[in-house]
Structure formats: structure tokens, C-alpha cells
Write a protein that holds these residues in place. Sequence first.
Motif, PDB file in Angstrom:
ATOM      1  N   LEU A 120       0.801  -1.233   0.000  1.00  0.00           N
ATOM      2  CA  LEU A 120       0.000   0.000   0.000  1.00  0.00           C
ATOM      3  C   LEU A 120       0.827   1.273   0.000  1.00  0.00           C
ATOM      4  N   SER A 121       2.149   1.165   0.046  1.00  0.00           N
ATOM      5  CA  SER A 121       2.998   2.354   0.145  1.00  0.00           C
ATOM      6  C   SER A 121       2.889   3.245  -1.091  1.00  0.00           C
ATOM      7  N   ALA A 122       3.013   4.555  -0.837  1.00  0.00           N
ATOM      8  CA  ALA A 122       3.022   5.544  -1.928  1.00  0.00           C
ATOM      9  C   ALA A 122       4.301   6.363  -1.865  1.00  0.00           C
ATOM     10  N   ASP A 123       5.422   5.712  -1.509  1.00  0.00           N
ATOM     11  CA  ASP A 123       6.661   6.426  -1.186  1.00  0.00           C
ATOM     12  C   ASP A 123       7.578   6.617  -2.384  1.00  0.00           C
ATOM     13  N   LYS A 124       7.103   7.192  -3.460  1.00  0.00           N
ATOM     14  CA  LYS A 124       7.965   7.377  -4.630  1.00  0.00           C
ATOM     15  C   LYS A 124       8.013   8.813  -5.142  1.00  0.00           C
ATOM     16  N   LYS A 125       6.998   9.587  -4.856  1.00  0.00           N
ATOM     17  CA  LYS A 125       6.931  10.940  -5.409  1.00  0.00           C
ATOM     18  C   LYS A 125       7.987  11.836  -4.772  1.00  0.00           C
ATOM     19  N   THR A 126       8.764  12.529  -5.611  1.00  0.00           N
ATOM     20  CA  THR A 126       9.804  13.437  -5.127  1.00  0.00           C
ATOM     21  C   THR A 126       9.577  14.843  -5.674  1.00  0.00           C
ATOM     22  N   THR A 127      10.377  15.783  -5.188  1.00  0.00           N
ATOM     23  CA  THR A 127      10.283  17.168  -5.656  1.00  0.00           C
ATOM     24  C   THR A 127      10.651  17.253  -7.128  1.00  0.00           C
ATOM     25  N   LYS A 128       9.844  17.960  -7.912  1.00  0.00           N
ATOM     26  CA  LYS A 128      10.102  18.081  -9.350  1.00  0.00           C
ATOM     27  C   LYS A 128      11.178  19.134  -9.611  1.00  0.00           C
ATOM     28  N   PRO A 129      12.180  18.802 -10.399  1.00  0.00           N
ATOM     29  CA  PRO A 129      13.240  19.775 -10.707  1.00  0.00           C
ATOM     30  C   PRO A 129      12.731  20.859 -11.655  1.00  0.00           C
ATOM     31  N   THR A 130      13.424  21.986 -11.656  1.00  0.00           N
ATOM     32  CA  THR A 130      13.071  23.081 -12.565  1.00  0.00           C
ATOM     33  C   THR A 130      14.346  23.593 -13.230  1.00  0.00           C
ATOM     34  N   ASP A 131      14.155  24.404 -14.269  1.00  0.00           N
ATOM     35  CA  ASP A 131      15.270  25.092 -14.913  1.00  0.00           C
ATOM     36  C   ASP A 131      15.179  26.596 -14.666  1.00  0.00           C
ATOM     37  N   ALA A 132      14.530  26.946 -13.550  1.00  0.00           N
ATOM     38  CA  ALA A 132      14.406  28.359 -13.210  1.00  0.00           C
ATOM     39  C   ALA A 132      15.790  28.977 -13.061  1.00  0.00           C
ATOM     40  N   PRO A 133      16.009  30.172 -13.587  1.00  0.00           N
ATOM     41  CA  PRO A 133      17.327  30.815 -13.470  1.00  0.00           C
ATOM     42  C   PRO A 133      17.705  31.015 -12.009  1.00  0.00           C
ATOM     43  N   PHE A 134      18.987  30.896 -11.716  1.00  0.00           N
ATOM     44  CA  PHE A 134      19.444  31.011 -10.327  1.00  0.00           C
ATOM     45  C   PHE A 134      20.757  31.773 -10.291  1.00  0.00           C
ATOM     46  N   ASP A 135      20.783  32.812  -9.451  1.00  0.00           N
ATOM     47  CA  ASP A 135      21.984  33.624  -9.280  1.00  0.00           C
ATOM     48  C   ASP A 135      22.619  33.254  -7.941  1.00  0.00           C
ATOM     49  N   PHE A 136      23.706  32.467  -7.991  1.00  0.00           N
ATOM     50  CA  PHE A 136      24.338  31.989  -6.763  1.00  0.00           C
ATOM     51  C   PHE A 136      24.986  33.120  -5.967  1.00  0.00           C
ATOM     52  N   LYS A 137      25.198  34.282  -6.599  1.00  0.00           N
ATOM     53  CA  LYS A 137      25.852  35.399  -5.912  1.00  0.00           C
ATOM     54  C   LYS A 137      24.877  36.500  -5.530  1.00  0.00           C
ATOM     55  N   ALA A 138      23.581  36.248  -5.712  1.00  0.00           N
ATOM     56  CA  ALA A 138      22.574  37.267  -5.424  1.00  0.00           C
ATOM     57  C   ALA A 138      22.528  37.583  -3.926  1.00  0.00           C
ATOM     58  N   PRO A 139      22.267  38.863  -3.585  1.00  0.00           N
ATOM     59  CA  PRO A 139      22.135  39.227  -2.173  1.00  0.00           C
ATOM     60  C   PRO A 139      20.988  38.436  -1.526  1.00  0.00           C
TER      61      PRO A 139
END
Length: 436
Positions: A120-139
Motif C-alpha cells: 500500500l505504500s506511496a513512497d515514490k513521489k519526489t520534488t520536481k526539478p526546474t530550470d528556473a534561473p538562479f543567481d548563486f551570488k545574489a544578495p
Amino acid sequence: MEAELVAEPAFPDGVNGTGGPAYLEQLMSASRLGLDTAWIWMEESLRAAATHPSVDRVLKEAAASPSVKAFGMMVLGREEWLPLELLMVILALLVIVYSILISFIAKARFALWALFYFFLSADKKTTKPTDAPFDFKAPGCKRVKIVFIRHGESEWNYIFNKGPVLVRPFRLAVALVKEALMFFRQDSLFIDSPLSSTGIQQAWDLLTFLASQPLGCLEEGDHLRPIEQLEDADIVSIMRNDAGSSVMASSILRRAISTGLISLSPRLLKTSHDDKMVLMTSLQEMGRNIDTLTLTPKGELPVVPAVEAGLKNMGDLMSDFYGSRLDIVNHTGNKSLKQKTIKRQEEFVRWAFKQKADCLIVCGHSGWFRDFFKSYLPKASVHICKKSKIVNCGVIAFDFYKSEARGGSLPVLRISEKSIREVYGGFELKGKSKKS
């Protein structure tokens, strides 16, 4: 004074007034009919089973034994048993015995629940990845250094996944005998599967590697730099608590706990008892197999596996570590039937960004780690960590970032692909480790 009138309760049509008895009689009649039908079906099924040649032969052999004849004289007033009678008594005794086990032995109850979990387990769904832009140096962008340590080979891995397929049934037979001998102890080869002898050796090999690395973080403030700017010696120095500050965390499953306690034992021997490994349900392995479930109830310390407690020159130390160096505040019990991996990922991320330490050392599992990389690397990334498991006792370090929430939008969480560093071991590829 006239008596106050009280409104009669509203019953279904035909229940109140003169129609009540008739309604109840119909209800009781329907119940009796249902029970009679169920009994007839069960009797016919048992009769068919009792007349099956192989079953009939076993029942006749059992009925011929002196003890069964004596029991028949006591309950039936005769020594002879009809096959159906004897089958019903045997099944009734089995039900009674198992009911007693379920009532008094926690392990039996847990085994039954584990069976339900598998289907009966439903333990497979994970967080969906995105390609949203990301600024690692942003304030306002936050960063935490994370080191993943996969556990060593488990007994489950050894029995079901290792070596020639033809040998595995023999391993399973031996394991089942050992499991039967553990029935009344809080130990198991299958449920919350512990390290195998190979897994223990792998943890020792990792300990040797960590202890043999030169001192790193030689310049002031080196420990504050991101993984992307560190060398292996710097990362190992942080893991050994030679530099900076770090927090150890682990899945609540014993193979991950033991891997961490063995490989990081030099650190534990030199730090105070306040330096504990945080056990977290959120790090529990994904999947429906019983080896992903813990034997340890919520809020209790796990029991050191018997094999590890008996290790020469290390057993007493493992028992002490299990009793004094584990923090169980975040051990909230087993994952539930409806809980999905995405919830545990989110809980871990919230905890991670609340820590004040420079680095988080996480002992856990290949499936959970791989899906964490899948969830928080860009969707377009083709890094090996998204499709291959970390090798047993492999060590992978990386930088994990959280953007500042703006305009009512949720913050973006992102692993810096450039920062992923294979400190020890690497990733599996068709049974071999491979560098990315």
C-alpha cells in the motif's frame, strides 16, 4: 403544571412507532443471512481443501498419531477425526497462536504492518526539478555545505543483490534460519537491515581514508569557503572537526547510523558528548521493501546490531556510541503509508537551512541521495549523480543554495553542479565506480 412535551427523536422510516420491531427483525434477519452465507462459503472452501489428495494424506497421517487421538477423545468423545474437523481445529489453533504473537510480541505486529506497507505504500513521489534561473551570488542567497556518506553494504544487499543469481536462494535460506533465531530480539537481517561483514569493512576503509588525509583549511577562514573552492583535505578536516563547525546527521536506519559511527569514530573519540549524530526520519530511505523500515519506535534509541556489538576491539565502543552519541529529537518514527519522499525532502531542507554550522555531514541511502540530486539540480542537468548511485561508503560533497523569496514567490532551491565533488568512492555504473 402540565408536563413539558419532549420531541421524539427522528428515526428512519419504519423504526419508530409500531414499525420499529418489524424493522429490527428485518435487520437481524439480514445479518443472520449474511453470516449463514459466509459460513457456508467457508465450510465449502475448507471441505474442498480437506479433500485435496495431498492435504487429505497429511490430515490422515496426523489423525493417526496417538496425541491427536487423545485430543479427539477429550474434545469429541472419540478418537477418530474427520478430515474437515481436523483441518478446522488446526486452522483455529494457528489463528490463536498468531493472535497471541501479535498481542505480546511487537516484532510480529511490525512484520504484519511491514507487509501492508509493501503493498500500500506511496513512497515514490519526489520534488520536481526546474530550470528556473538562479543567481548563486545574489544578495540574500543562502548556502550550506553538505557531505553525503552512503552506508556500507547491508545484509539485504548481500542476500538479494550480490553475486551469482543461483547462489542467492542458498543465502536466503541461511538468512531465514538466522532470522528465526532473532525472533524475540529487536534485531533482524531483513527489517532495518544492518551492515554485512563487507559493509563493516567498507566503513573501516572509509575511517582509514579519513584518518590518513593531511590537515586542511590551513588558512584562516578556509572552512567558510564553498565546496567549489575547497580541496579534499579541507573537506575531510571539516568532517573530522579539525576545522570549522559541522553537524552529523543520519537516517534512522541502522546501516546508515553504524556507517557514520564507525567511519567518524576518531572524531567522536576526541569531541565532547554534545557532538551527537542527529537521527532524522526525513532521511529514511525511499521504497516499499521492508529493509527501508526501522525497528526502532519513535523517541527511542536504536539497539546496536548484535554483530557490531560483538566486534573485536570495537564492540564496546559501538554500544557506547549507540547509547550516548545519538540525538533522537528528529526521530519521529517510521514513514507512514501515505507519506511520499517529497515530504521528507522538504523537511530535511527546512532543517538544513536552520543550522548554524558550516557543513552538514549526512549518512544515508543511495536512492534518497540520488533523488535529492534529481530534485535540486537543474532539470536539464545530465550529471551522473542523477542516474547512478553513490558506491557503498562513498563520500560526495556539494554546495546547496536557497534564493531569497521575492514578490510572494517561493524561494528556489538549487545544488551547484560545479560544486559536486567526489571525495571518496564515486558513483556506480554497471557495477563499477566512475568519476564524473
